[in-house]
Design a protein around this motif. Structure first.
Motif, PDB file in Angstrom:
ATOM      1  N   LEU A 123      38.274  42.304  42.846  1.00  0.00           N
ATOM      2  CA  LEU A 123      37.187  41.922  44.078  1.00  0.00           C
ATOM      3  C   LEU A 123      37.928  41.237  45.409  1.00  0.00           C
ATOM      4  N   ILE A 156      39.936  37.586  37.948  1.00  0.00           N
ATOM      5  CA  ILE A 156      40.024  38.267  39.731  1.00  0.00           C
ATOM      6  C   ILE A 156      41.169  38.965  39.394  1.00  0.00           C
ATOM      7  N   SER A 204      41.317  42.423  45.171  1.00  0.00           N
ATOM      8  CA  SER A 204      41.443  43.659  46.093  1.00  0.00           C
ATOM      9  C   SER A 204      42.390  44.075  46.469  1.00  0.00           C
ATOM     10  N   LEU A 207      32.562  49.409  42.685  1.00  0.00           N
ATOM     11  CA  LEU A 207      32.959  48.029  42.224  1.00  0.00           C
ATOM     12  C   LEU A 207      34.469  48.956  41.132  1.00  0.00           C
TER      13      LEU A 207
END
Length: 178
Positions: free
Chosen positions: A96, A127, A130, A140
Motif C-alpha cells: 500500500l 504494510i 508500494s 490490491l
C-alpha cells in the motif's frame, strides 16, 4: 542442540504467497467497480466472488453500529474491508501507499476485536510500502499464508480459493452455492 534447532523452526514465519486481489466488491468505493480488469502478472482473484469477505466486513461494521438508530446508506468503511481481508484471507502484508498506514492500523484494531469476540486466531497485517504507483485503483496486492495456483482465469482462481476459506456461519458457501 535439538532444542535450539526445534525452537528456530517453530519461530520461523510461514512462507507468504502473493495474491492480486481485484477489489470489485466494495460498496463503499463504487469507483473501484467502474474500471475493467487490470493487467497483472500475478494470480488474480475477484473479491466479489469471495462472499466471506463481504460478510465479515459487514459483521465488523455491525460491531460499531447502534441498532436503535437508523443505518447509514453505506454500512461498511474501508477499514472494515481491510480487517475482513486480514481475517478471511489471513493477509499478513498489504502493498500500500504509506498514506494508508493509519487506515491499516484501524483495520488491525477492528480485526483484533472481531477475532477476539469470535475466538478466531489472528495475526495483524503489516504494510509494505508500494512501489507500484501506477497500479490501478481496483488492484490490491496482498501476501497471505494461503498458497494459490493459477487455475487459468480469475473466476476459476476465485472459486478455488472460496472453497478453501472458512464459511463464517454460511455453510452453503463451502459447497459452492451463493
Amino acid at each position: 542442540m535439538k532444542t535450539a534447532a526445534l525452537h528456530t523452526a517453530q519461530t520461523q514465519p510461514a512462507a507468504l504467497h502473493r495474491c492480486h486481489l481485484i477489489v470489485d466488491g466494495n460498496t463503499h468505493r463504487s469507483d473501484l467497480c467502474a474500471t475493467g480488469l487490470p493487467q497483472t502478472d500475478g494470480i488474480q482473484v475477484s473479491e466479489a466472488l469471495l462472499p466471506q469477505i463481504r460478510t465479515v466486513a459487514t459483521l465488523i461494521a455491525a460491531m460499531r453500529h447502534d441498532f436503535d438508530s437508523r443505518s447509514p446508506d453505506v454500512f461498511t468503511e474501508e477499514a472494515d474491508w481491510f480487517a475482513a481481508r486480514i481475517i478471511v484471507l489471513g493477509v499478513r502484508r498489504f502493498h500500500l501507499d504509506v498514506t494508508l498506514t493509519p487506515m491499516l492500523k484501524l483495520a488491525n484494531r477492528r480485526a483484533t476485536a472481531f477475532a477476539a469476540r469470535h475466538k478466531l486466531p489472528f495475526v495483524p497485517a503489516e504494510i509494505r510500502m508500494s512501489l507500484h504507483a501506477g497500479r490501478p485503483a481496483n488492484l490490491l496486492i496482498a501476501e497471505t499464508e494461503l498458497s494459490m495456483s493459477d487455475c487459468g482465469n480469475i473466476v476459476a482462481n476465485s472459486l478455488a480459493l472460496k472453497n478453501r476459506l472458512p464459511a463464517f456461519g454460511m455453510p452453503h458457501l463451502k459447497s459452492g452455492g451463493v
